[in-house]
Write an enzyme that holds these catalytic residues in place. Structure first.
Site, PDB file in Angstrom:
ATOM      1  N   ASP A 170       0.830  -1.203   0.000  1.00 28.82           N
ATOM      2  CA  ASP A 170       0.000   0.000   0.000  1.00 28.82           C
ATOM      3  C   ASP A 170       0.869   1.259   0.000  1.00 28.82           C
ATOM      4  OD1 ASP A 170      -2.756   1.145   0.397  1.00 28.82           O
ATOM      5  OD2 ASP A 170      -1.826   1.930   2.218  1.00 28.82           O
ATOM      6  N   GLU A 213      14.706 -15.363   0.223  1.00 24.64           N
ATOM      7  CA  GLU A 213      15.025 -16.422   1.178  1.00 24.64           C
ATOM      8  C   GLU A 213      14.101 -17.628   1.003  1.00 24.64           C
ATOM      9  OE1 GLU A 213      16.299 -13.272   4.754  1.00 24.64           O
ATOM     10  OE2 GLU A 213      14.608 -14.651   5.019  1.00 24.64           O
TER      11      GLU A 213
END
Length: 557
Positions: free
Chosen positions: A217, A267
């Site tokens: 956002d 990751e």
């Protein structure tokens, strides 16, 4: 004459799972208005889980879930009090895990909203900041400034927030905090290391629970530079936004933040993805948000702001495919979301022209009375526009209820409204409640199948006739148009290229590399239908392509 446009990917439908997002169909759920399982009038996570079969039947690849975190709902959930929990009115973390498992079992990915520019004023950190003195580490997590005047009784600047009213709020000790949105949404200080580290922790928290990606956002607002002497509102508005040096918006150093996020995303196997809500000018500045070193994808809202016009559509498609090629990402296409008038309504009203972000404000202020809405034309154009959009390379973002052809609910009584824009901008803007009304599932019932109680925003009587139940068995319904188009889209998926076929000023004709075509007639008269077998059409097609209609064809058949 033809023209070839392509992005950097040539992945076939069997593309690696890491690239699932490049041409995905993503369905936005505004959780408080999707399905209410516990009968309190507010949609919830178990309600979403109960509708996974519907989503699978619709044929979407992913769900984008608007905020579901603890919130006082000062801004529909975009005022987050705890970034690593579920609002108890919407469920529990166990409910969240069950929803993820159900979506994944149906082959549907999950993207969650993250709100990094500001928190709720009820967030633990902000409450600590209010209790702490000036210059404390607690206040440094947010943007605090001394007020002007002998005792700091005046705001640091005359800035106006996005929802109307002043952007600085006094705390009673001569200091003020910045809120670019509602006063209940204090802005974080992203120069603070604790803020940066805590959001990395949040990204890992949800990724570890199975979230496949994030919608970011106000992604262009995190990095700010506030000099000792703040400019006036007029000076701020006049600042150049094209160079990455504006004090508040789209500063170049914001990408240092997202480079750190990318390290976290990578990751995981496959890497988590993200899409930026970044309102930037010029649009080419979206490329950095969408780069592989950053968030990976950025919303292009250009079709959302366009009139139903062939020239506007073609220019937007060409520009955004070129931007996608430059960034190495894929573009995004969207017509409706939780912030704008639904496109089935927009297309039934006079064009917005050179004021696209007004979103038919006059009509909204009149509560849907002026100008007169042509509902049939709006729906016809929305179906045609959507079928054309679904033929484009890139990600298609759908908003809950658009597959039903829902229009905007304009006549909401003032006392029932919830959007802060309505309360902070009286007589100027009625807010966004009209696109957030809970969607109808059944033809009858107090909330048309949304839940056992009355919905938190009032639903109009006409909702029953456009409900899921009313449309499911109708082969010509908008719901079944979406179902059929999404199934075809998945089967026809090919590389991220298209070729334009010139067909006159009111017609857009494109060809995909594996031999199918889309032809959209934006004009007021029928045009010849190109050769080929009709795969799907947005309306009846017999020999000619009628006005305001799109068709997909198998070339050479």
């Amino acid at each position: 004459m033809t023209e070839l446009l392509t992005s950097t990917s040539t992945a076939a439908p069997e593309r690696l799972d890491a690239d699932w997002w490049r041409q995905a169909t993503v369905y936005q759920i505004y959780p408080r208005s999707f399905a209410d399982a516990n009968g309190d009038g507010l949609g919830d996570l178990p309600g979403i889980t109960s509708r996974v079969d519907y989503l699978a039947r619709l044929g979407v690849d992913a769900v984008w879930l608007s905020p579901f975190y603890p919130s006082e709902l000062a801004d529909g959930g975009y005022d987050v009090a705890d970034y690593r929990d579920v609002d108890p009115r919407l469920g529990t973390l166990a409910d969240f895990d069950a929803m993820v498992a159900a979506l994944h079992a149906a082959g549907i990915k999950l993207i969650v909203d993250i709100v990094p520019n500001h928190s709720s004023d009820q967030h633990e950190w902000f409450q600590q900041a209010l209790a702490a003195p000036k210059g404390s580490p607690e206040r440094d997590r947010y943007v605090f400034r001394d007020g002007l005047g002998p005792n700091g009784e005046l705001p640091p600047a005359d800035w106006t927030c996005m929802f109307g009213g002043p952007a600085w709020e006094a705390v009673g000790d001569g200091q003020w905090y910045l809120h670019l949105f509602a006063p209940e949404q204090p802005d974080f200080n992203w120069r603070n290391g604790e803020v940066r580290e805590d959001f990395l922790k949040t990204l890992r928290f949800w990724s570890d629970r199975g979230v496949d990606g994030f919608r970011v956002d106000v992604a262009h607002a995190l990095a700010k530079h506030l000099p000792e002497d703040l400019p006036s509102e007029a000076e701020l508005a006049a600042m150049d936004r094209a160079t990455g040096t504006h004090l508040l918006w789209d500063r170049d150093e914001v990408h240092d933040i997202y480079a750190g996020w990318r390290e976290v995303f990578n990751e995981y196997d496959p890497p988590r993805i993200a899409v930026a809500e970044a309102w930037v000018d010029p649009p080419a500045r979206r490329a950095r948000y969408a780069s592989a070193e950053g968030l990976g994808q950025a919303f292009n809202f250009d079709l959302l702001e366009a009139d139903f016009d062939a020239g506007q559509f073609r220019r937007i498609i060409v520009d955004n495919l070129e931007q996608a090629a430059a960034s190495g990402s894929s573009t995004t296409w969207v017509f409706s979301n939780h912030d704008v008038v639904r496109h089935a309504t927009r297309y039934g009203l006079p064009p917005n022209g050179d004021r696209p972000r007004h979103y038919n404000r006059k009509w909204l202020l009149s509560r849907g009375a002026d100008p007169v809405l042509d509902e049939a034309a709006g729906l016809r154009r929305a179906r045609a526009a959507t079928l054309l959009m679904l033929a484009l390379p890139g990600s298609a973002y759908l908003y809950q209820g658009e597959e039903l052809g829902l229009g905007e609910v304009a006549a909401i009584p003032d006392e029932e409204r919830q959007d802060p824009t309505f309360f902070r901008s009286p007589g100027v803007d009625v807010g966004r409640d009209g696109c957030r009304v809970p969607i109808p599932w059944t033809e009858q019932g107090g909330s048309f199948g949304f839940g056992s109680a009355e919905a938190h925003l009032p639903q109009p009587e006409w909702f029953g006739a456009v409900s899921v139940e009313a449309q499911s068995d109708d082969p010509g319904s908008t719901l079944n148009l979406y179902r059929d188009a999404l199934a075809l889209r998945r089967r026809l998926q090919t590389d991220e290229s298209l070729t334009w076929v010139d067909s006159g000023p009111q017609v857009l004709h494109l060809r995909r590399s594996n031999g199918w075509e889309a032809v959209a007639n934006f004009g007021a008269t029928a045009v010849p239908l190109p050769a080929g077998a009709v795969l799907i059409a947005s309306g009846p097609v017999e020999g000619e392509l009628p006005p305001e209609t799109t068709v997909w064809l198998r070339s050479g058949e």
